[in-house]
Design an enzyme around this catalytic site. Structure first.
Site, PDB file in Angstrom:
ATOM      1  N   LEU A 158      13.477   5.698   7.880  1.00  0.00           N
ATOM      2  CA  LEU A 158      12.462   4.608   8.956  1.00  0.00           C
ATOM      3  C   LEU A 158      12.679   3.302   8.316  1.00  0.00           C
ATOM      4  O   LEU A 158      12.838   2.946   9.037  1.00  0.00           O
ATOM      5  CB  LEU A 158      11.583   5.790   8.220  1.00  0.00           C
ATOM      6  CG  LEU A 158      10.845   5.401  10.080  1.00  0.00           C
ATOM      7  CD1 LEU A 158      11.424   4.977  11.420  1.00  0.00           C
ATOM      8  CD2 LEU A 158       9.372   6.142  10.066  1.00  0.00           C
ATOM      9  N   GLY A 184      -1.132 -14.810  -2.844  1.00  0.00           N
ATOM     10  CA  GLY A 184      -0.875 -14.663  -4.565  1.00  0.00           C
ATOM     11  C   GLY A 184       0.551 -14.580  -4.612  1.00  0.00           C
ATOM     12  O   GLY A 184       1.116 -15.671  -4.788  1.00  0.00           O
ATOM     13  N   SER A 185       1.427 -13.843  -3.662  1.00  0.00           N
ATOM     14  CA  SER A 185       2.517 -13.404  -3.305  1.00  0.00           C
ATOM     15  C   SER A 185       3.692 -13.850  -2.608  1.00  0.00           C
ATOM     16  O   SER A 185       2.808 -14.588  -1.348  1.00  0.00           O
ATOM     17  CB  SER A 185       2.923 -11.775  -3.167  1.00  0.00           C
ATOM     18  OG  SER A 185       2.674 -11.878  -1.969  1.00  0.00           O
ATOM     19  N   GLU A 200     -12.041   0.223   1.510  1.00  0.00           N
ATOM     20  CA  GLU A 200     -11.741   1.607   2.543  1.00  0.00           C
ATOM     21  C   GLU A 200     -12.067   3.090   1.691  1.00  0.00           C
ATOM     22  O   GLU A 200     -12.171   3.759   1.756  1.00  0.00           O
ATOM     23  CB  GLU A 200     -10.046   1.999   2.393  1.00  0.00           C
ATOM     24  CG  GLU A 200      -9.300   1.898   0.746  1.00  0.00           C
ATOM     25  CD  GLU A 200      -8.237   1.805   1.240  1.00  0.00           C
ATOM     26  OE1 GLU A 200      -7.701   2.337   0.320  1.00  0.00           O
ATOM     27  OE2 GLU A 200      -7.257   0.709   1.884  1.00  0.00           O
ATOM     28  N   CYS A 219      -8.320  -7.521   2.055  1.00  0.00           N
ATOM     29  CA  CYS A 219      -7.985  -7.167   3.926  1.00  0.00           C
ATOM     30  C   CYS A 219      -7.751  -6.193   5.121  1.00  0.00           C
ATOM     31  O   CYS A 219      -7.708  -5.076   3.785  1.00  0.00           O
ATOM     32  CB  CYS A 219      -6.350  -8.025   3.274  1.00  0.00           C
ATOM     33  SG  CYS A 219      -5.779  -6.742   2.274  1.00  0.00           S
ATOM     34  N   HIS A 241       1.108 -10.031   8.491  1.00  0.00           N
ATOM     35  CA  HIS A 241       1.380  -8.677   8.929  1.00  0.00           C
ATOM     36  C   HIS A 241       2.608  -9.227  10.378  1.00  0.00           C
ATOM     37  O   HIS A 241       3.394  -8.531  10.451  1.00  0.00           O
ATOM     38  CB  HIS A 241       0.846  -7.976   9.053  1.00  0.00           C
ATOM     39  CG  HIS A 241       0.403  -7.275   7.705  1.00  0.00           C
ATOM     40  ND1 HIS A 241      -0.927  -8.506   7.258  1.00  0.00           N
ATOM     41  CD2 HIS A 241       0.868  -6.421   6.858  1.00  0.00           C
ATOM     42  CE1 HIS A 241      -1.050  -7.697   5.970  1.00  0.00           C
ATOM     43  NE2 HIS A 241      -0.730  -7.152   5.798  1.00  0.00           N
TER      44      HIS A 241
END
Length: 758
Positions: free
Chosen positions: A18, A436-437, A609, A647, A698
């Site tokens: 997917l 960071g990335s 979370e 985040c 995103h």
């Protein structure tokens, strides 16, 4: 006879089919028809995989997110997406990611806000409401799936999110009361049930996990109203709860006029007897007896020991299932060919969990002797794990016991540290940095793959990574950023990369789990006591710092995120495992400082979370979670600046706890929520520095200078300009350089404008 069923199955496919189909579709490489054909093939395979059970779910598959699917099912589509031309799928992806496959490269629409699904690492698209919201049923997709599923299994069970949980998950955009929408919403559900009845459906799984939350009387009344009104439908409703205990909602859940109730017996085994006492004698009780959120084998003998008296009492009123949807675990353990042989015997993925449910039912229906061989094999695996010397390390446990208060404290308070750091780094107002990335290009992935498969020597691999780091530093110099990162080209995942170099972790090849949309993660498995045998990031960060005079951030993943984004051992308390992780990462923090890295970011993206679903349990969790972070971070000198990043979660209600972390700088997501997360600062005076994310990474959309300025001006109304940073809301690994460079250029331009204005 005991009946078996499943609440939901992983969507992504054994080999992430997917994910790859979605990304090809978004790039324009395949058509909408080709994408839907791949989805249909996956659905068919998953229905066949679940055919070992009596009832299989339908409607649990999604091209991006099941909550977003529910919004489209109910016709609740934001006007900004609904008004644009294109197909329904175009509108769907505009809400999901800000752009469809058929939109131009310009910014299309503001993507829907994204946050965590209860206390999991799955992200959902937040439904949007206002006082004018009206619902209009569009069940075409669900009805088509029902039609297709009947080709593979006779007994199918549609899965839908319940009306009260749907309202609970959403956000009112104009401050109106969401519960005012309940009547109109229930009319849409009644229409849906009528359509399902006409399609020949008998049972419907209606998920109301909100029942494990603390509910006001208004929300409890909404549940009563909803189900007393919906009972007019002849459909049999299986009211499904998971992720926690019912507690004060137990009587309510038992009394609602539905045909069956599902209880998560992994989280709420202590409530099983109470539920049996309260549940009317005509109702089915479904028990989630296999853990749908972790990968350890079920102790089948121990489960049967407590389950057999329940089965004797309920007889054919008892259904068995996993505790929740299997969305949260990998698909198939049989795909793992390189996993350590002993550890492999301790595990069960989605398909193996279905077999466990089937085996438990067989033992109850026909006696344990009918499955004696399987029970013996399971017992051997459980005993092997509990007795393994690989699991327990006395020196690690002793080090945790030796933690004292001094290890949790910085030498000076924030004000003194900030003065030293300002003098050391000489940063401008509104300093710019990234999280960071940088983009994980196809070239980087090829290099890592060649190294993993032995086609590239370690020396050549390190040289290739050094070149990638050089390129990242060059780009940051050209863009004019103030604090650099090395770009993380050597890292596959922010948790997996660190876990691979720590003792006590195991890893899979194909153990992928969906995080959101096409984003999949491969959580490590913490099977034993955790320790750091050697440096992890020091050489990369030291090399990157040698290439520039600008400050270079060392990038680490924090203990709570390592814990919450791994499959964690269940044979000791989570807080003990977390402190083991904290000590391991503390060693890396001190090694970075010793190597001359003056700014160190310890990401705690998953802090929120892990928070228990009930507020009454928050303080206990936050106490040990914040303690773990402080143990990790607070051994450094005052002039060393500690950052942390969080985040895609709501933080307003835990800001005092975040302040107790005492990080010099925190960065959080605020772009999709239009700075709403900063409302907390109206009531709470946050003492340290903060970087509210202004670039939604995103989405492929590129933020404008004006939009960034507007967001930062909102932030400056709450936080003094001297304590504000400008940054994206997360790492940039999933984006392309063509998107990243103009976005960061605009971010720097906005920062310079704001600095001049102040």
């Amino acid at each position: 006879m005991i009946t078996t069923h499943n609440l939901g199955f992983p969507r992504i496919g054994k080999k992430r089919e997917l994910k790859f189909a979605l990304e090809r579709y978004w790039k324009g490489e395949i058509t909408e028809l080709a994408l839907t054909d791949i989805a249909a093939e996956l659905n068919a395979r998953h229905w066949q995989d679940q055919a070992v059970l009596d009832w299989i779910p339908v409607g649990d598959f999604s091209l991006y997110d099941h909550v977003l699917d529910t919004s489209f099912l109910l016709g609740n589509i934001p006007a900004r997406a609904a008004a644009l031309p294109g197909s329904e799928l175009d509108r769907y992806f505009r809400v999901a990611r800000g752009r469809s496959a058929n939109d131009s490269a310009c910014s299309c629409v503001h993507a829907g806000e994204m946050t965590k699904w209860f206390d999991t690492n799955y992200h959902y698209i937040v439904p949007e409401f206002d006082s004018a919201t009206r619902f209009s049923l569009n069940a075409t997709r669900l009805l088509e799936q029902i039609r297709q599923a009947r080709q593979f299994h006779r007994q199918i069970k549609p899965v839908i999110i319940g009306p009260v949980t749907y309202l609970w998950l959403g956000k009112s955009k104009d401050g109106s009361d969401k519960l005012e929408l309940l009547d109109d919403l229930l009319a849409a559900y009644a229409q849906l049930f009528q359509s399902l009845q006409q399609a020949g459906v008998e049972w419907v799984q209606i998920d109301e996990p909100v029942l494990v939350m603390e509910l006001s009387e208004a929300w409890k009344y909404a549940l009563r109203k909803a189900y007393f009104q919906l009972q007019a439908s002849p459909l049999k409703l299986m009211l499904t709860t998971y992720f926690g205990q019912l507690q004060d909602n137990l009587q309510l859940a038992c009394e609602l006029p539905v045909a069956g109730l599902h209880l998560d017996a992994i989280s709420a085994q202590d409530e099983v007897a109470k539920v049996i006492d309260w549940l009317p004698s005509h109702k089915i009780l479904s028990l989630g007896v296999v853990n749908g959120r972790n990968v350890w084998k079920t102790d089948l003998t121990a489960t049967l020991d407590w389950l057999e008296p329940v089965a004797a009492r309920l007889q054919d009123r008892l259904w068995l299932a996993p505790s929740c949807s299997l969305l949260h675990v990998p698909v198939d353990l049989d795909s793992e060919q390189k996993l350590d042989a002993e550890i492999r015997t301790w595990l069960a993925f989605a398909l193996q969990k279905l077999d466990e449910v089937k085996l438990l039912a067989a033992a109850l229906n026909h006696g344990r002797e009918s499955v004696a061989a399987q029970l013996h094999s399971n017992r051997a695996a459980i005993d092997s794990r509990s007795q393994s010397r690989r699991v327990h390390r006395d020196n690690v446990k002793a080090r945790v016991l030796a933690i004292d208060e001094a290890m949790e404290l910085r030498r000076s308070g924030y004000r003194q540290r900030a003065a030293l750091q300002r003098e050391k780094f000489q940063l401008p107002l509104f300093p710019t940095t990234t999280i960071g990335s940088f983009p994980q290009t196809q070239q980087i992935r090829k290099i890592r793959q060649a190294f993993r498969t032995g086609q590239l020597s370690e020396r050549d691999y390190r040289e290739a990574m050094r070149l990638e780091i050089e390129a990242c530093v060059y780009e940051q110099e050209a863009l004019g950023l103030d604090v650099f990162v090395h770009g993380e080209p050597e890292r596959n995942d922010m948790v997996e990369y660190f876990g691979e170099q720590l003792d006590g972790f195991a890893f899979t090849e194909l153990g992928w789990v969906q995080s959101y949309g096409s984003r999949c993660v491969k959580p490590p498995i913490i099977y034993g006591d955790v320790a750091r045998p050697h440096d992890i990031t020091v050489k990369w960060s030291r090399y990157a710092q040698s290439l520039t005079k600008k400050p270079m951030k060392g990038m680490l993943t924090g203990p709570m995120t390592m814990l919450n984004w791994s499959f964690v051992r269940d044979d000791q308390p989570r807080d003990e495992t977390c402190l083991q992780l904290a000590l391991a990462i503390r060693d890396e923090v001190l090694a970075l400082e010793k190597a001359g890295i003056g700014i160190i970011q310890i990401d705690e993206a998953a802090l929120r979370e892990g928070l228990p679903l009930r507020k009454a349990q928050w303080n206990s969790y936050l106490d040990w979670a914040i303690r773990a972070f402080r143990v990790t971070a607070n051994g450094v000198k005052d002039a060393t600046q500690i950052h942390t990043h969080m985040c895609y979660s709501e933080f307003n209600d835990i800001m005092p706890a975040i302040a107790r972390m005492d990080a010099d700088v925190i960065t959080i997501e605020t772009s999709r929520s239009n700075m709403e997360l900063l409302d907390a600062f109206d009531q709470f005076h946050y003492p340290n520095e903060i970087g509210p994310g202004v670039y939604d990474i995103h989405s492929p959309n590129i933020p404008t200078v004006e939009s960034i300025i507007a967001l930062m001006q909102k932030a400056a109304q709450r936080i003094p300009a001297q304590r504000l940073w400008v940054n994206p809301d997360c790492g940039l690994k999933t984006r392309t350089w063509d998107e990243v460079k103009p976005a960061l250029k605009n971010m720097v331009a906005a920062s310079r404008y704001l600095s001049r204005e102040v």
